[in-house]
Design a protein around this motif. Structure first.
Motif, PDB file in Angstrom:
ATOM      1  N   TYR A  78       3.804  -5.990  11.887  1.00  0.00           N
ATOM      2  CA  TYR A  78       4.424  -4.973  11.026  1.00  0.00           C
ATOM      3  C   TYR A  78       5.943  -5.116  10.999  1.00  0.00           C
ATOM      4  CZ  TYR A  78       0.168  -2.412   9.963  1.00  0.00           C
ATOM      5  OH  TYR A  78      -1.063  -2.049   9.468  1.00  0.00           O
ATOM      6  N   ILE A  79       6.528  -5.529  12.104  1.00  0.00           N
ATOM      7  CA  ILE A  79       7.974  -5.772  12.132  1.00  0.00           C
ATOM      8  C   ILE A  79       8.325  -6.933  11.204  1.00  0.00           C
ATOM      9  CG2 ILE A  79       9.900  -6.557  13.580  1.00  0.00           C
ATOM     10  CD1 ILE A  79       8.594  -5.005  15.906  1.00  0.00           C
ATOM     11  N   LEU A  80       7.530  -8.002  11.280  1.00  0.00           N
ATOM     12  CA  LEU A  80       7.750  -9.142  10.379  1.00  0.00           C
ATOM     13  C   LEU A  80       7.583  -8.732   8.918  1.00  0.00           C
ATOM     14  CD1 LEU A  80       5.947 -12.087  12.211  1.00  0.00           C
ATOM     15  CD2 LEU A  80       8.383 -11.941  11.681  1.00  0.00           C
ATOM     16  N   LEU A  81       6.558  -7.927   8.644  1.00  0.00           N
ATOM     17  CA  LEU A  81       6.333  -7.453   7.284  1.00  0.00           C
ATOM     18  C   LEU A  81       7.527  -6.655   6.782  1.00  0.00           C
ATOM     19  CD1 LEU A  81       2.656  -6.152   6.828  1.00  0.00           C
ATOM     20  CD2 LEU A  81       3.875  -7.820   5.440  1.00  0.00           C
ATOM     21  N   ALA A  82       7.981  -5.707   7.589  1.00  0.00           N
ATOM     22  CA  ALA A  82       9.103  -4.861   7.186  1.00  0.00           C
ATOM     23  C   ALA A  82      10.363  -5.691   6.966  1.00  0.00           C
ATOM     24  CB  ALA A  82       9.358  -3.787   8.252  1.00  0.00           C
ATOM     25  N   ALA A  83      10.630  -6.620   7.895  1.00  0.00           N
ATOM     26  CA  ALA A  83      11.818  -7.460   7.771  1.00  0.00           C
ATOM     27  C   ALA A  83      11.719  -8.376   6.552  1.00  0.00           C
ATOM     28  CB  ALA A  83      12.005  -8.283   9.047  1.00  0.00           C
ATOM     29  N   GLY A  84      10.524  -8.923   6.312  1.00  0.00           N
ATOM     30  CA  GLY A  84      10.336  -9.803   5.166  1.00  0.00           C
ATOM     31  C   GLY A  84      10.502  -9.072   3.840  1.00  0.00           C
TER      32      GLY A  84
ATOM     33  N   LEU B 209      -2.869  -7.211  10.380  1.00  0.00           N
ATOM     34  CA  LEU B 209      -4.307  -6.963  10.261  1.00  0.00           C
ATOM     35  C   LEU B 209      -5.045  -7.254  11.564  1.00  0.00           C
ATOM     36  CD1 LEU B 209      -4.998  -8.376   6.695  1.00  0.00           C
ATOM     37  CD2 LEU B 209      -5.256  -6.001   7.430  1.00  0.00           C
ATOM     38  N   GLY B 210      -4.381  -7.886  12.517  1.00  0.00           N
ATOM     39  CA  GLY B 210      -5.011  -8.192  13.794  1.00  0.00           C
ATOM     40  C   GLY B 210      -5.926  -9.393  13.739  1.00  0.00           C
ATOM     41  N   SER B 211      -5.578 -10.387  12.900  1.00  0.00           N
ATOM     42  CA  SER B 211      -6.460 -11.541  12.705  1.00  0.00           C
ATOM     43  C   SER B 211      -5.725 -12.853  12.937  1.00  0.00           C
ATOM     44  CB  SER B 211      -7.045 -11.519  11.289  1.00  0.00           C
ATOM     45  OG  SER B 211      -7.759 -12.714  11.019  1.00  0.00           O
ATOM     46  N   TRP B 212      -6.191 -13.629  13.922  1.00  0.00           N
ATOM     47  CA  TRP B 212      -5.655 -14.975  14.111  1.00  0.00           C
ATOM     48  C   TRP B 212      -6.130 -15.889  12.986  1.00  0.00           C
ATOM     49  CZ3 TRP B 212      -1.873 -14.724  17.279  1.00  0.00           C
ATOM     50  CH2 TRP B 212      -1.928 -13.995  18.470  1.00  0.00           C
ATOM     51  N   TRP B 213      -7.350 -15.668  12.496  1.00  0.00           N
ATOM     52  CA  TRP B 213      -7.910 -16.540  11.470  1.00  0.00           C
ATOM     53  C   TRP B 213      -7.135 -16.436  10.160  1.00  0.00           C
ATOM     54  CZ3 TRP B 213     -11.329 -20.346  12.130  1.00  0.00           C
ATOM     55  CH2 TRP B 213     -12.078 -20.346  13.313  1.00  0.00           C
ATOM     56  N   ALA B 214      -6.570 -15.280   9.885  1.00  0.00           N
ATOM     57  CA  ALA B 214      -5.809 -15.113   8.644  1.00  0.00           C
ATOM     58  C   ALA B 214      -4.514 -15.916   8.656  1.00  0.00           C
ATOM     59  CB  ALA B 214      -5.501 -13.637   8.414  1.00  0.00           C
ATOM     60  N   LEU B 215      -4.111 -16.403   9.834  1.00  0.00           N
ATOM     61  CA  LEU B 215      -2.923 -17.257   9.903  1.00  0.00           C
ATOM     62  C   LEU B 215      -3.165 -18.615   9.246  1.00  0.00           C
ATOM     63  CD1 LEU B 215      -1.653 -16.533  13.531  1.00  0.00           C
ATOM     64  CD2 LEU B 215      -0.507 -15.917  11.392  1.00  0.00           C
ATOM     65  N   ILE B 216      -4.440 -19.000   9.062  1.00  0.00           N
ATOM     66  CA  ILE B 216      -4.735 -20.291   8.433  1.00  0.00           C
ATOM     67  C   ILE B 216      -4.295 -20.297   6.969  1.00  0.00           C
ATOM     68  CG2 ILE B 216      -6.557 -21.906   7.768  1.00  0.00           C
ATOM     69  CD1 ILE B 216      -8.057 -21.051  10.322  1.00  0.00           C
TER      70      ILE B 216
ATOM     71  N   PHE C 260      -2.613  -0.129   7.143  1.00  0.00           N
ATOM     72  CA  PHE C 260      -2.085  -1.327   6.493  1.00  0.00           C
ATOM     73  C   PHE C 260      -1.733  -1.045   5.028  1.00  0.00           C
ATOM     74  CE2 PHE C 260      -3.043  -5.277   4.101  1.00  0.00           C
ATOM     75  CZ  PHE C 260      -2.159  -6.158   4.709  1.00  0.00           C
ATOM     76  N   ILE C 261      -2.644  -0.409   4.300  1.00  0.00           N
ATOM     77  CA  ILE C 261      -2.408  -0.102   2.885  1.00  0.00           C
ATOM     78  C   ILE C 261      -1.237   0.868   2.735  1.00  0.00           C
ATOM     79  CG2 ILE C 261      -3.375   1.093   0.880  1.00  0.00           C
ATOM     80  CD1 ILE C 261      -6.084  -0.146   1.619  1.00  0.00           C
ATOM     81  N   ALA C 262      -1.211   1.904   3.563  1.00  0.00           N
ATOM     82  CA  ALA C 262      -0.126   2.885   3.474  1.00  0.00           C
ATOM     83  C   ALA C 262       1.222   2.230   3.723  1.00  0.00           C
ATOM     84  CB  ALA C 262      -0.366   4.018   4.479  1.00  0.00           C
ATOM     85  N   PHE C 263       1.271   1.327   4.699  1.00  0.00           N
ATOM     86  CA  PHE C 263       2.521   0.633   5.008  1.00  0.00           C
ATOM     87  C   PHE C 263       2.993  -0.184   3.812  1.00  0.00           C
ATOM     88  CE2 PHE C 263       5.036  -2.901   6.511  1.00  0.00           C
ATOM     89  CZ  PHE C 263       5.890  -2.302   7.433  1.00  0.00           C
ATOM     90  N   LEU C 264       2.082  -0.938   3.196  1.00  0.00           N
ATOM     91  CA  LEU C 264       2.462  -1.767   2.052  1.00  0.00           C
ATOM     92  C   LEU C 264       2.888  -0.917   0.861  1.00  0.00           C
ATOM     93  CD1 LEU C 264      -0.185  -4.656   2.024  1.00  0.00           C
ATOM     94  CD2 LEU C 264       2.142  -4.687   2.921  1.00  0.00           C
ATOM     95  N   VAL C 265       2.151   0.155   0.578  1.00  0.00           N
ATOM     96  CA  VAL C 265       2.477   1.007  -0.570  1.00  0.00           C
ATOM     97  C   VAL C 265       3.848   1.649  -0.393  1.00  0.00           C
ATOM     98  CG1 VAL C 265       1.852   3.136  -1.781  1.00  0.00           C
ATOM     99  CG2 VAL C 265       0.086   1.448  -1.240  1.00  0.00           C
ATOM    100  N   VAL C 266       4.114   2.187   0.803  1.00  0.00           N
ATOM    101  CA  VAL C 266       5.407   2.829   1.051  1.00  0.00           C
ATOM    102  C   VAL C 266       6.533   1.801   1.029  1.00  0.00           C
ATOM    103  CG1 VAL C 266       6.789   4.061   2.781  1.00  0.00           C
ATOM    104  CG2 VAL C 266       4.436   4.768   2.338  1.00  0.00           C
ATOM    105  N   SER C 267       6.343   0.668   1.693  1.00  0.00           N
ATOM    106  CA  SER C 267       7.393  -0.352   1.784  1.00  0.00           C
ATOM    107  C   SER C 267       7.755  -0.907   0.415  1.00  0.00           C
ATOM    108  CB  SER C 267       6.943  -1.493   2.704  1.00  0.00           C
ATOM    109  OG  SER C 267       6.709  -1.026   4.005  1.00  0.00           O
ATOM    110  N   TYR C 268       6.736  -1.301  -0.342  1.00  0.00           N
ATOM    111  CA  TYR C 268       7.011  -1.862  -1.665  1.00  0.00           C
ATOM    112  C   TYR C 268       7.444  -0.783  -2.654  1.00  0.00           C
ATOM    113  CZ  TYR C 268       5.564  -6.598  -0.515  1.00  0.00           C
ATOM    114  OH  TYR C 268       5.494  -7.867   0.032  1.00  0.00           O
TER     115      TYR C 268
END
Length: 203
Positions: free
Chosen positions: A120-126, A182-189, A44-52
């Motif tokens: 991750y697709i949503l993250l990349a597209a966003g 992150l694999g969390s339904w609760w984080a959608l809140i 997750f961290i690597a994806f964000l660091v590379v993407s941003y």
């Protein structure tokens, strides 16, 4: 009309961002997870660091003034917007540690890998959409105000050809993508909280 751009960030602020943001991300991910050997957290961290990182390089090339515009809330930002952004930030700040607490330690959510990939697709597209919007819009600031001193005008090219608020669409995609990646339904809140306030902000 004389165009006046925002003041650039100080060297100290640039350094604090460069060091503080990655450190905060490490804390938000691994402190709630309770362990450093949680592989999904590192992915997750690597994806964000590379993407941003890629997004930053693109914007430095095509619209470097965006860093001045987005470095702080500028004078004249509406008070109601400062309140809304503060409330949105609560959701944004809560989302990652809640997601890592869930997926990395408590295992409250049982999320299929296909949904995580969708995150991750949503993250990349966003991130891509947000970068595109900032690349073509030099008036893209964190707060709502009339930027008369910058000669503000309506932007109608790039993603603005298709949607009036591509930055907001991007943010909603990122909010949802963070929770799912992150694999969390609760984080959608908290993601829904931040998205709802962002939709309210458009009015």
């Amino acid at each position: 009309m004389t165009v006046t751009e925002p003041e650039p960030m100080s060297r100290a602020k640039i350094i604090s961002y460069a060091i503080g943001l990655p450190l905060a991300l490490l804390v938000f991910v691994f402190l709630p997870a309770g362990r450093l050997d949680w592989a999904p957290g590192w992915i997750f961290i690597a994806f964000l660091v590379v993407s941003y990182g890629i997004a930053t390089l693109i914007m430095r090339r095509v619209n470097p003034v965006i860093f001045r515009a987005r470095s702080r809330f500028q004078a004249g930002t509406k008070r109601w917007d400062l309140i809304l952004v503060s409330l949105m930030c609560l959701g944004m700040i809560a989302e990652i540690p809640l997601g890592t607490l869930d997926a990395g330690r408590m295992a409250w959510s049982a999320m299929p890998i296909s949904v995580v990939i969708l995150g991750y697709i949503l993250l990349a597209a966003g991130i891509a959409l947000g970068t595109w919007a900032q690349a073509v819009n030099r008036f893209f600031e964190p707060g709502v105000r009339l930027q008369r001193e910058r000669g503000q005008h309506v932007i109608s090219n790039g993603p603005y050809t298709f949607v009036r608020h591509p930055g907001y669409v991007s943010a909603i995609m990122i909010f949802a993508g963070l929770a799912l990646a992150l694999g969390s339904w609760w984080a959608l809140i908290p993601a829904a909280w931040a998205s709802g306030l962002l939709i309210l902000r458009t009015s």
